[in-house]
Design an enzyme around this catalytic site. Structure first.
Site, PDB file in Angstrom:
ATOM      1  N   ASP A 100       0.851  -1.195   0.000  1.00  0.00           N
ATOM      2  CA  ASP A 100       0.000   0.000   0.000  1.00  0.00           C
ATOM      3  C   ASP A 100       0.881   1.237   0.000  1.00  0.00           C
ATOM      4  OD1 ASP A 100      -2.108  -1.651   0.112  1.00  0.00           O
ATOM      5  OD2 ASP A 100      -2.843  -1.049   2.080  1.00  0.00           O
ATOM      6  N   ASP A 145     -13.614  -6.850  -3.698  1.00  0.00           N
ATOM      7  CA  ASP A 145     -13.654  -7.034  -2.248  1.00  0.00           C
ATOM      8  C   ASP A 145     -14.983  -7.707  -1.936  1.00  0.00           C
ATOM      9  OD1 ASP A 145     -11.182  -5.799  -1.803  1.00  0.00           O
ATOM     10  OD2 ASP A 145     -12.094  -3.809  -1.831  1.00  0.00           O
TER      11      ASP A 145
END
Lengths: 208, 259
Positions: B11, B130
């Site tokens: 990230d 997701d």
């Protein structure tokens, strides 16, 4: 110094950056005159053979590349650049460069679990010695992304094969041309080593 | 045969490793490029950089970041996070990313997948999903629902339907991220991964839940995944990429071993 042919077909900068990583100066050009003057050439490419051939013809780079090859300039083809060096491609009706006899064909896979494009890491097995494949061992893997592959007419132009529902030609060679269906610039250390060997290659083929 | 892939996700915010990842020692891994380079040398097969920047300035930093990554990492890598247009995708691709990931924006406007696939090729277009488990109902018959905005907003969309739809629209690969398994370190959501992998003909990257090397073996064998994504177990230094690959190899999984 390496000259990378820029013909509007993708991964030029990746190849240039990979050359820089192994300390090789590489320039890009779209000029036929530069191609004819080059010490050694990389002919990369991603995308479709028909549009690539149209572009090469329109710019005169096709004749320049053939001229440089005939003059003995070492040439490294990558991916699409390993396909359109043959005479024709199943991807379109256009004549290809014809540096050596053969045809580019589409994967015809019987196993439904095998997906097209063939994308990812796969083994490259040398089937005859070549200076650019020096040190490549059984099981060494390179990165592929493609739906077509080169099929040279002559068996002795096939230098490496890869198994994907059967063996296909993943590296071919003829005189001062060597061409890989895989991407050395995306294949980690082994790919970079291949590029490095290309910078030292005089264009002659080892006899073993 | 293609090898199964080990994928590491990092990230990134404004070119730095994001604080949202709970690293043991942030000083050691403040530079995502140095970390990525370490994984690259240690045998990772593919990297994913997830941009959690919100601002426009951040986007430009991300382009520079991608160019820097591309000059240091000579394996395929993808970039995801906040990609809303063909222009976003094309800029990242031109900067050196092999693939781009779309997620929330594709749920909001499905054509985005087709548009990006036309511009940069299906093989470079990844649909990230997701997903959370729910009680099966008429709207969500498979029992798994798509959630967006970083996994917090339910959509009422059936995950299996969306995976097939994504393939039809032109995605060349899917990331199956289980929100339930994410962070648990108790293993990937095998049932979910297998259900989707068996329903599509494009490669599937399993994400969420990796805690031990066995989990990776499970997801690429029982889960039918083509690739296993890990983050914290390598960021924390619990395992190296090399250890994970050796474990897979020792269990008979075909992976790239000479790197």
């Amino acid at each position: 110094m390496i000259t990378i042919i820029d013909y509007n077909a993708g991964n030029i900068r990746s190849v240039q950056r990979a050359c820089a990583e192994v300390g090789i100066e590489a320039v890009t050009t779209a000029s036929p005159a530069d191609v004819l003057r080059a010490d050694r050439l990389i002919f990369p490419g991603v995308g479709a053979a028909p549009s690539a051939m149209d572009y090469l013809k329109k710019t005169g780079l096709d004749a320049a590349l053939v001229g440089a090859f005939n003059a003995g300039t070492p040439v490294l083809g990558i991916c699409l650049g390993a396909q359109i060096v043959l005479e024709s491609s199943e991807e379109g009706p256009q004549k290809c460069l014809g540096l050596l006899p053969g045809k580019t064909v589409r994967f015809r896979l019987k196993d439904p679990r095998l997906k097209i494009p063939h994308m990812g890491w796969n083994g490259v097995r040398a089937v005859r010695p070549h200076p650019l494949l020096d040190g490549i061992q059984e099981g060494d893997e390179f990165y592929f992304v493609h739906s077509f592959y080169p099929r040279p007419a002559r068996e002795d132009n096939v230098y490496a094969v890869t198994d994907y529902g059967g063996d296909f030609c993943s590296a071919l060679g003829y005189k001062n041309l060597f061409a890989a269906q895989f991407h050395p610039e995306k294949s980690g250390r082994l790919g970079l080593q291949l590029l490095e060997r290309f910078t030292r290659w005089d264009g002659s083929v080892a006899t073993g | 045969m293609l090898s199964k892939r080990l994928v590491v996700c990092l990230d990134v915010r404004g070119g730095k490793l994001a604080k949202s990842i709970k690293f043991v020692d942030t000083r050691d891994i403040g530079d995502p490029i140095a970390k990525a380079r370490q994984y690259y040398e240690d045998g990772v097969d593919e990297l994913v950089f997830y941009d959690i920047t919100a601002s426009r300035e951040g986007r430009d930093i991300m382009i520079n970041f991608v160019e820097e990554v591309a000059s240091q990492i000579f394996i395929p890598f993808s970039v995801g996070g906040g990609i809303r247009s063909v222009e976003d995708a094309t800029r990242l691709r031109n900067a050196g990313a092999e693939k781009v990931n779309v997620n929330t924006a594709a749920v909001k406007r499905r054509e985005l997948i087709s548009e990006i696939a036309r511009a940069i090729g299906a093989q470079s277009t990844i649909l990230s999903m997701d997903i959370r488990k729910v009680t099966p109902n008429p709207d969500i018959p498979c029992g798994y629902e798509i959630v967006v905005n970083g996994g917090v907003t339910p959509t009422g969309i059936d995950a299996l339907w969306w995976a097939r739809e994504g393939e039809k629209l032109g995605a060349g690969e899917l990331v199956i991220n289980s929100i339930d398994a994410d962070g648990t370190k108790e293993g990937y959501e095998i049932n979910l991964t297998r259900m989707i992998a068996d329903a599509v003909t494009i490669p599937v990257i399993a994400s969420g839940g990796a805690g031990k090397p066995e989990h990776l073996v499970e997801v690429v064998t029982e889960g039918h995944a083509d690739a296993a994504l890990v983050a914290s177990i390598v960021h924390y230094g619990e395992y190296t990429c090399r250890q994970l690959k050796e474990y897979l190899h020792d269990r008979g999984v075909k992976v790239r071993m000479n790197y």
